[in-house]
Write a protein that holds these residues in place. Structure first.
Motif, PDB file in Angstrom:
ATOM      1  N   ILE A 152       0.848  -1.197   0.000  1.00 50.21           N
ATOM      2  CA  ILE A 152       0.000   0.000   0.000  1.00 50.21           C
ATOM      3  C   ILE A 152       0.877   1.238   0.000  1.00 50.21           C
ATOM      4  O   ILE A 152       1.816   1.342   0.792  1.00 50.21           O
ATOM      5  N   SER A 153       0.559   2.191  -0.872  1.00 50.13           N
ATOM      6  CA  SER A 153       1.243   3.483  -0.859  1.00 50.13           C
ATOM      7  C   SER A 153       0.564   4.390   0.160  1.00 50.13           C
ATOM      8  O   SER A 153      -0.605   4.754  -0.002  1.00 50.13           O
ATOM      9  N   ALA A 154       1.303   4.758   1.195  1.00 50.20           N
ATOM     10  CA  ALA A 154       0.755   5.656   2.223  1.00 50.20           C
ATOM     11  C   ALA A 154       0.448   7.029   1.620  1.00 50.20           C
ATOM     12  O   ALA A 154      -0.562   7.651   1.962  1.00 50.20           O
ATOM     13  N   GLU A 155       1.300   7.489   0.708  1.00 50.34           N
ATOM     14  CA  GLU A 155       1.082   8.799   0.088  1.00 50.34           C
ATOM     15  C   GLU A 155      -0.210   8.825  -0.728  1.00 50.34           C
ATOM     16  O   GLU A 155      -1.003   9.770  -0.618  1.00 50.34           O
ATOM     17  N   THR A 156      -0.414   7.805  -1.537  1.00 53.38           N
ATOM     18  CA  THR A 156      -1.636   7.750  -2.342  1.00 53.38           C
ATOM     19  C   THR A 156      -2.856   7.560  -1.451  1.00 53.38           C
ATOM     20  O   THR A 156      -3.910   8.154  -1.705  1.00 53.38           O
ATOM     21  N   ALA A 157      -2.716   6.773  -0.400  1.00 55.23           N
ATOM     22  CA  ALA A 157      -3.826   6.585   0.539  1.00 55.23           C
ATOM     23  C   ALA A 157      -4.228   7.929   1.159  1.00 55.23           C
ATOM     24  O   ALA A 157      -5.419   8.236   1.271  1.00 55.23           O
ATOM     25  N   LEU A 158      -3.247   8.732   1.536  1.00 54.82           N
ATOM     26  CA  LEU A 158      -3.542  10.041   2.118  1.00 54.82           C
ATOM     27  C   LEU A 158      -4.217  10.954   1.096  1.00 54.82           C
ATOM     28  O   LEU A 158      -5.217  11.616   1.411  1.00 54.82           O
ATOM     29  N   LYS A 159      -3.714  10.972  -0.133  1.00 57.09           N
ATOM     30  CA  LYS A 159      -4.331  11.795  -1.197  1.00 57.09           C
ATOM     31  C   LYS A 159      -5.785  11.392  -1.424  1.00 57.09           C
ATOM     32  O   LYS A 159      -6.669  12.241  -1.538  1.00 57.09           O
ATOM     33  N   GLN A 160      -6.029  10.081  -1.500  1.00 58.91           N
ATOM     34  CA  GLN A 160      -7.384   9.594  -1.730  1.00 58.91           C
ATOM     35  C   GLN A 160      -8.298   9.878  -0.546  1.00 58.91           C
ATOM     36  O   GLN A 160      -9.480  10.197  -0.735  1.00 58.91           O
ATOM     37  N   ALA A 161      -7.767   9.784   0.654  1.00 60.35           N
ATOM     38  CA  ALA A 161      -8.571  10.105   1.835  1.00 60.35           C
ATOM     39  C   ALA A 161      -9.023  11.559   1.780  1.00 60.35           C
ATOM     40  O   ALA A 161     -10.198  11.859   2.042  1.00 60.35           O
ATOM     41  N   LEU A 162      -8.118  12.446   1.429  1.00 62.64           N
ATOM     42  CA  LEU A 162      -8.467  13.866   1.329  1.00 62.64           C
ATOM     43  C   LEU A 162      -9.478  14.103   0.209  1.00 62.64           C
ATOM     44  O   LEU A 162     -10.441  14.851   0.384  1.00 62.64           O
ATOM     45  N   GLN A 163      -9.289  13.436  -0.947  1.00 58.44           N
ATOM     46  CA  GLN A 163     -10.217  13.581  -2.071  1.00 58.44           C
ATOM     47  C   GLN A 163     -11.611  13.064  -1.718  1.00 58.44           C
ATOM     48  O   GLN A 163     -12.617  13.629  -2.135  1.00 58.44           O
ATOM     49  N   ASN A 164     -11.655  11.969  -0.950  1.00 60.02           N
ATOM     50  CA  ASN A 164     -12.930  11.344  -0.594  1.00 60.02           C
ATOM     51  C   ASN A 164     -13.502  11.854   0.723  1.00 60.02           C
ATOM     52  O   ASN A 164     -14.500  11.324   1.211  1.00 60.02           O
ATOM     53  N   GLU A 165     -12.829  12.854   1.295  1.00 57.27           N
ATOM     54  CA  GLU A 165     -13.262  13.469   2.555  1.00 57.27           C
ATOM     55  C   GLU A 165     -13.481  12.440   3.658  1.00 57.27           C
ATOM     56  O   GLU A 165     -14.494  12.433   4.350  1.00 57.27           O
ATOM     57  N   GLN A 166     -12.488  11.549   3.802  1.00 52.92           N
ATOM     58  CA  GLN A 166     -12.524  10.603   4.911  1.00 52.92           C
ATOM     59  C   GLN A 166     -11.167  10.614   5.597  1.00 52.92           C
ATOM     60  O   GLN A 166     -10.206  11.160   5.073  1.00 52.92           O
ATOM     61  N   ASP A 167     -11.100  10.000   6.765  1.00 54.22           N
ATOM     62  CA  ASP A 167      -9.827   9.997   7.468  1.00 54.22           C
ATOM     63  C   ASP A 167      -8.870   8.975   6.855  1.00 54.22           C
ATOM     64  O   ASP A 167      -9.270   8.073   6.113  1.00 54.22           O
ATOM     65  N   PHE A 168      -7.599   9.163   7.167  1.00 55.53           N
ATOM     66  CA  PHE A 168      -6.546   8.326   6.599  1.00 55.53           C
ATOM     67  C   PHE A 168      -6.757   6.846   6.920  1.00 55.53           C
ATOM     68  O   PHE A 168      -6.631   5.989   6.043  1.00 55.53           O
ATOM     69  N   MET A 169      -7.087   6.517   8.159  1.00 57.59           N
ATOM     70  CA  MET A 169      -7.269   5.111   8.524  1.00 57.59           C
ATOM     71  C   MET A 169      -8.486   4.508   7.830  1.00 57.59           C
ATOM     72  O   MET A 169      -8.485   3.320   7.517  1.00 57.59           O
ATOM     73  N   GLY A 170      -9.499   5.297   7.567  1.00 57.72           N
ATOM     74  CA  GLY A 170     -10.640   4.797   6.790  1.00 57.72           C
ATOM     75  C   GLY A 170     -10.208   4.372   5.401  1.00 57.72           C
ATOM     76  O   GLY A 170     -10.631   3.331   4.894  1.00 57.72           O
ATOM     77  N   GLU A 171      -9.339   5.168   4.781  1.00 58.79           N
ATOM     78  CA  GLU A 171      -8.812   4.822   3.459  1.00 58.79           C
ATOM     79  C   GLU A 171      -7.911   3.593   3.541  1.00 58.79           C
ATOM     80  O   GLU A 171      -7.964   2.718   2.674  1.00 58.79           O
ATOM     81  N   MET A 172      -7.107   3.505   4.586  1.00 62.22           N
ATOM     82  CA  MET A 172      -6.230   2.340   4.755  1.00 62.22           C
ATOM     83  C   MET A 172      -7.063   1.061   4.916  1.00 62.22           C
ATOM     84  O   MET A 172      -6.723   0.018   4.359  1.00 62.22           O
ATOM     85  N   LYS A 173      -8.158   1.150   5.652  1.00 57.97           N
ATOM     86  CA  LYS A 173      -9.048  -0.015   5.804  1.00 57.97           C
ATOM     87  C   LYS A 173      -9.602  -0.445   4.455  1.00 57.97           C
ATOM     88  O   LYS A 173      -9.645  -1.638   4.139  1.00 57.97           O
TER      89      LYS A 173
END
Length: 160
Positions: free
Chosen positions: A103-124
């Motif tokens: 998993i790319s942490a950087e892409t996960a963070l970008k997607q979390a911000l785009q989807n208006e959710q928290d980082f751990m939600g995206e990681m899940k």
């Protein structure tokens, strides 16, 4: 994160974090993946998860998929030929090594911000996506994509 009924389970989740830009709680990632595996009856399994940078996942994406850009998650199955039909009610997977998730942490963070959710939600979500790929699910066809998205939601909702 509380783990319930974990005694006598043979689930092994190995997590490594090779990036330093985003603080990742390894124990939380391990606990989430373990809960997801339990929810799909993968009670005798091993899974490896590696958290990387965009640069690292871009190199893997090019090497293994021929795509020269970073992606959010890659899954590399090991013993997929030994898997029974996924999610058979009450079924028990007899798999020792499911495979590796990157998993790319950087892409996960970008997607979390785009989807208006928290980082751990995206990681899940990315963990669920990777686990489903290791269990034989895919999303190339629209019908399969709908099934996989539904299963991702199910895995995320089953978390304690």
């Amino acid at each position: 994160m509380r783990m319930k009924n974990m005694k006598n389970q043979k689930i092994k989740v190995l997590v490594s974090d090779s990036q330093k830009k985003i603080n990742i709680k390894i124990k939380d990632i391990r606990d989430i993946a373990t809960q997801m595996l339990l929810s799909v009856y993968a009670k005798s399994s091993e899974l490896s998860i590696t958290i990387v940078t965009d640069k690292q996942i871009k190199e893997l994406n090019l090497r293994y998929r021929g795509k020269n850009y970073p992606t959010d998650v890659l899954a590399f199955p090991q013993d997929i030929g030994n898997l029974p039909t996924p999610f058979v009610k009450g079924g028990i997977y007899k798999v020792v090594v499911l495979g590796d998730i990157v998993i790319s942490a950087e892409t996960a963070l970008k997607q979390a911000l785009q989807n208006e959710q928290d980082f751990m939600g995206e990681m899940k979500l990315l963990l669920s996506h990777g686990i489903l790929h290791l269990l034989g699910y895919d999303h190339i066809k629209e019908k399969d994509n709908k099934i996989m998205r539904r299963m991702e939601k199910k895995l995320c909702l089953n978390l304690k």
